[in-house]
Design a protein around this motif. Structure first.
Motif, PDB file in Angstrom:
ATOM      1  N   GLN A  94      -0.643  -6.748  12.883  1.00 17.25           N
ATOM      2  CA  GLN A  94      -1.779  -6.194  12.161  1.00 17.25           C
ATOM      3  C   GLN A  94      -1.717  -4.668  12.243  1.00 17.25           C
ATOM      4  O   GLN A  94      -1.659  -4.093  13.320  1.00 17.25           O
ATOM      5  CB  GLN A  94      -3.100  -6.715  12.718  1.00 17.25           C
ATOM      6  CG  GLN A  94      -3.316  -6.505  14.194  1.00 17.25           C
ATOM      7  CD  GLN A  94      -4.676  -7.020  14.655  1.00 17.25           C
ATOM      8  OE1 GLN A  94      -5.416  -7.639  13.882  1.00 17.25           O
ATOM      9  NE2 GLN A  94      -5.020  -6.746  15.903  1.00 17.25           N
ATOM     10  N   TYR A  95      -1.673  -4.057  11.075  1.00 15.99           N
ATOM     11  CA  TYR A  95      -1.528  -2.609  10.972  1.00 15.99           C
ATOM     12  C   TYR A  95      -2.867  -1.990  10.634  1.00 15.99           C
ATOM     13  O   TYR A  95      -3.664  -2.547   9.871  1.00 15.99           O
ATOM     14  CB  TYR A  95      -0.513  -2.243   9.890  1.00 15.99           C
ATOM     15  CG  TYR A  95       0.894  -2.706  10.161  1.00 15.99           C
ATOM     16  CD1 TYR A  95       1.802  -1.890  10.817  1.00 15.99           C
ATOM     17  CD2 TYR A  95       1.311  -3.969   9.749  1.00 15.99           C
ATOM     18  CE1 TYR A  95       3.104  -2.315  11.050  1.00 15.99           C
ATOM     19  CE2 TYR A  95       2.606  -4.403   9.984  1.00 15.99           C
ATOM     20  CZ  TYR A  95       3.499  -3.572  10.639  1.00 15.99           C
ATOM     21  OH  TYR A  95       4.783  -4.000  10.882  1.00 15.99           O
ATOM     22  N   GLY A  96      -3.074  -0.753  11.169  1.00 16.40           N
ATOM     23  CA  GLY A  96      -4.296  -0.030  10.886  1.00 16.40           C
ATOM     24  C   GLY A  96      -4.036   1.235  10.083  1.00 16.40           C
ATOM     25  O   GLY A  96      -2.912   1.487   9.619  1.00 16.40           O
ATOM     26  N   VAL A  97      -5.063   2.038   9.949  1.00 23.15           N
ATOM     27  CA  VAL A  97      -4.980   3.270   9.150  1.00 23.15           C
ATOM     28  C   VAL A  97      -3.911   4.208   9.698  1.00 23.15           C
ATOM     29  O   VAL A  97      -3.141   4.815   8.950  1.00 23.15           O
ATOM     30  CB  VAL A  97      -6.352   3.965   9.108  1.00 23.15           C
ATOM     31  CG1 VAL A  97      -6.231   5.347   8.473  1.00 23.15           C
ATOM     32  CG2 VAL A  97      -7.357   3.122   8.335  1.00 23.15           C
ATOM     33  N   GLN A  98      -3.847   4.341  11.022  1.00 19.33           N
ATOM     34  CA  GLN A  98      -2.869   5.244  11.616  1.00 19.33           C
ATOM     35  C   GLN A  98      -1.437   4.790  11.312  1.00 19.33           C
ATOM     36  O   GLN A  98      -0.542   5.619  11.106  1.00 19.33           O
ATOM     37  CB  GLN A  98      -3.089   5.346  13.126  1.00 19.33           C
ATOM     38  CG  GLN A  98      -4.379   6.056  13.530  1.00 19.33           C
ATOM     39  CD  GLN A  98      -4.454   7.454  12.939  1.00 19.33           C
ATOM     40  OE1 GLN A  98      -3.478   8.207  12.960  1.00 19.33           O
ATOM     41  NE2 GLN A  98      -5.625   7.802  12.402  1.00 19.33           N
ATOM     42  N   ASP A  99      -1.232   3.491  11.276  1.00 20.01           N
ATOM     43  CA  ASP A  99       0.097   2.971  10.918  1.00 20.01           C
ATOM     44  C   ASP A  99       0.427   3.314   9.468  1.00 20.01           C
ATOM     45  O   ASP A  99       1.550   3.696   9.140  1.00 20.01           O
ATOM     46  CB  ASP A  99       0.137   1.452  11.110  1.00 20.01           C
ATOM     47  CG  ASP A  99      -0.093   1.049  12.553  1.00 20.01           C
ATOM     48  OD1 ASP A  99       0.598   1.596  13.437  1.00 20.01           O
ATOM     49  OD2 ASP A  99      -0.962   0.197  12.794  1.00 20.01           O
ATOM     50  N   LEU A 100      -0.567   3.165   8.606  1.00 24.05           N
ATOM     51  CA  LEU A 100      -0.358   3.492   7.192  1.00 24.05           C
ATOM     52  C   LEU A 100      -0.036   4.974   7.029  1.00 24.05           C
ATOM     53  O   LEU A 100       0.898   5.343   6.301  1.00 24.05           O
ATOM     54  CB  LEU A 100      -1.609   3.135   6.389  1.00 24.05           C
ATOM     55  CG  LEU A 100      -1.596   3.537   4.906  1.00 24.05           C
ATOM     56  CD1 LEU A 100      -0.443   2.862   4.171  1.00 24.05           C
ATOM     57  CD2 LEU A 100      -2.936   3.195   4.246  1.00 24.05           C
ATOM     58  N   VAL A 101      -0.800   5.833   7.707  1.00 19.53           N
ATOM     59  CA  VAL A 101      -0.554   7.273   7.609  1.00 19.53           C
ATOM     60  C   VAL A 101       0.850   7.614   8.111  1.00 19.53           C
ATOM     61  O   VAL A 101       1.579   8.400   7.502  1.00 19.53           O
ATOM     62  CB  VAL A 101      -1.628   8.064   8.393  1.00 19.53           C
ATOM     63  CG1 VAL A 101      -1.249   9.531   8.466  1.00 19.53           C
ATOM     64  CG2 VAL A 101      -2.991   7.894   7.731  1.00 19.53           C
ATOM     65  N   LEU A 145       0.822  -1.210   0.000  1.00 18.58           N
ATOM     66  CA  LEU A 145       0.000   0.000   0.000  1.00 18.58           C
ATOM     67  C   LEU A 145       0.860   1.266   0.000  1.00 18.58           C
ATOM     68  O   LEU A 145       0.528   2.257  -0.658  1.00 18.58           O
ATOM     69  CB  LEU A 145      -0.915   0.012   1.229  1.00 18.58           C
ATOM     70  CG  LEU A 145      -2.239  -0.747   1.135  1.00 18.58           C
ATOM     71  CD1 LEU A 145      -2.904  -0.807   2.507  1.00 18.58           C
ATOM     72  CD2 LEU A 145      -3.163  -0.072   0.127  1.00 18.58           C
ATOM     73  N   ALA A 146       1.956   1.215   0.745  1.00 20.64           N
ATOM     74  CA  ALA A 146       2.797   2.408   0.898  1.00 20.64           C
ATOM     75  C   ALA A 146       3.865   2.508  -0.189  1.00 20.64           C
ATOM     76  O   ALA A 146       4.603   3.500  -0.234  1.00 20.64           O
ATOM     77  CB  ALA A 146       3.461   2.397   2.277  1.00 20.64           C
ATOM     78  N   GLY A 147       3.955   1.509  -1.033  1.00 22.38           N
ATOM     79  CA  GLY A 147       4.958   1.541  -2.097  1.00 22.38           C
ATOM     80  C   GLY A 147       6.362   1.360  -1.573  1.00 22.38           C
ATOM     81  O   GLY A 147       7.319   1.959  -2.089  1.00 22.38           O
ATOM     82  N   THR A 148       6.523   0.521  -0.563  1.00 18.82           N
ATOM     83  CA  THR A 148       7.850   0.282  -0.006  1.00 18.82           C
ATOM     84  C   THR A 148       8.034  -1.219   0.178  1.00 18.82           C
ATOM     85  O   THR A 148       7.348  -2.023  -0.462  1.00 18.82           O
ATOM     86  CB  THR A 148       8.034   1.049   1.320  1.00 18.82           C
ATOM     87  OG1 THR A 148       9.379   0.918   1.753  1.00 18.82           O
ATOM     88  CG2 THR A 148       7.081   0.574   2.392  1.00 18.82           C
ATOM     89  N   THR A 149       8.970  -1.622   1.022  1.00 17.13           N
ATOM     90  CA  THR A 149       9.259  -3.043   1.201  1.00 17.13           C
ATOM     91  C   THR A 149       9.062  -3.458   2.657  1.00 17.13           C
ATOM     92  O   THR A 149       9.090  -2.616   3.569  1.00 17.13           O
ATOM     93  CB  THR A 149      10.699  -3.374   0.787  1.00 17.13           C
ATOM     94  OG1 THR A 149      11.612  -2.717   1.687  1.00 17.13           O
ATOM     95  CG2 THR A 149      10.972  -2.909  -0.637  1.00 17.13           C
ATOM     96  N   VAL A 150       8.928  -4.741   2.853  1.00 15.54           N
ATOM     97  CA  VAL A 150       8.810  -5.281   4.205  1.00 15.54           C
ATOM     98  C   VAL A 150      10.062  -4.966   5.010  1.00 15.54           C
ATOM     99  O   VAL A 150       9.982  -4.596   6.185  1.00 15.54           O
ATOM    100  CB  VAL A 150       8.557  -6.806   4.157  1.00 15.54           C
ATOM    101  CG1 VAL A 150       8.683  -7.418   5.553  1.00 15.54           C
ATOM    102  CG2 VAL A 150       7.185  -7.103   3.561  1.00 15.54           C
ATOM    103  N   ASN A 151      11.232  -5.100   4.379  1.00 21.56           N
ATOM    104  CA  ASN A 151      12.490  -4.823   5.083  1.00 21.56           C
ATOM    105  C   ASN A 151      12.577  -3.364   5.519  1.00 21.56           C
ATOM    106  O   ASN A 151      13.117  -3.055   6.586  1.00 21.56           O
ATOM    107  CB  ASN A 151      13.685  -5.174   4.206  1.00 21.56           C
ATOM    108  CG  ASN A 151      13.902  -6.670   4.095  1.00 21.56           C
ATOM    109  OD1 ASN A 151      13.483  -7.430   4.977  1.00 21.56           O
ATOM    110  ND2 ASN A 151      14.551  -7.107   3.029  1.00 21.56           N
TER     111      ASN A 151
END
Length: 249
Positions: A40-47, A11-17
């Protein structure tokens, strides 16, 4: 809505690492885990992740992201410093592009001294090497003058000295010295700082002298050094001879 680490990364256009790295640095809080142990990540984590990525894209070092992102009093100064660093980097990149264009245009080696592309094909390996060394010993104004000297040097004397064997006879050495001396004399007239280059040094006079001596002895053979030495003496004597001939004392 809850996302796994992989889903959040996509979603964020990055990598797990990268996300794991942000966790280690304390930039991104560890989320709650599901019953099976998975994060488990939520909206605030994504922001939060997107904000970190935005600052990273601007060039903010990861060590400063927490401070800059908090919007404290130091944030404007940090951004101004970053802007100055970016401007310097852009200038270096533009200069590199200009140099690459010159290298391609003149079909010269990619490692030719910067600014000397137009004359690189006429430079011997020794001359090219010592110019590289000069870039660390002299300031930009001095290097600009050296470029002008190299561009004006179209006389065959340079190639003759380049081809001079170490056992060249006395007559050949003296002939070349006398042929080179007027060129050096003109350079001394056109660029007076050559007689006293202290104000154009980027290193100490001692370091410059020692480096120059080592370079000349390593890059040129005995006959070439002898010719350069003789020509230098003649070039420095010529102004005095001229003054005496004109009755200036």
């Amino acid at each position: 809505m809850a996302w796994s680490t992989r889903e959040l990364a996509e979603l964020a256009g990055t990598t797990v690492n990268t996300i794991r790295h942000y966790h280690r640095l304390g930039l991104l809080d560890e989320p709650e885990r599901r019953y099976n142990g998975y994060k488990q990540y939520g909206v605030q984590d994504l922001v939060r992740l997107l904000r970190i990525r935005r600052l990273a894209e601007l060039g903010v070092p990861l060590s400063q992201i927490g401070e800059v992102g908090a919007g404290g009093d130091s944030t404007p100064d940090a951004l101004r410093q970053l802007d100055a660093e970016l401007a310097a980097r852009i200038e270096r990149l533009q200069r590199a592009r200009f140099d690459i264009a010159a290298i391609l245009r003149d079909s010269v080696p990619a490692d030719a001294p910067a600014g000397f592309e137009s004359v690189a094909s006429r430079l011997s390996e020794a001359d090219s090497s010592i110019i590289h060394i000069y870039t660390q010993l002299y300031d930009e104004d001095a290097m600009a003058d050296l470029r002008l000297m190299a561009e004006a040097d179209t006389d065959s004397i340079s190639s003759e000295i380049d081809d001079l064997p170490p056992d060249a006879d006395e007559a050949t050495r003296q002939r070349l010295a006398e042929k080179l001396a007027p060129i050096l004399t003109q350079n001394l007239i056109d660029y007076p700082w050559l007689s006293d280059p202290v104000t154009h040094l980027s290193k100490s006079a001692h370091v410059t002298q020692q480096t120059f001596i080592e370079a000349v002895n390593e890059l040129y053979n005995a006959a070439q050094i002898d010719v350069l030495h003789r020509a230098s003496i003649l070039a420095h004597e010529q102004p005095r001879i001229t003054r005496e001939a004109n009755g200036d004392g």
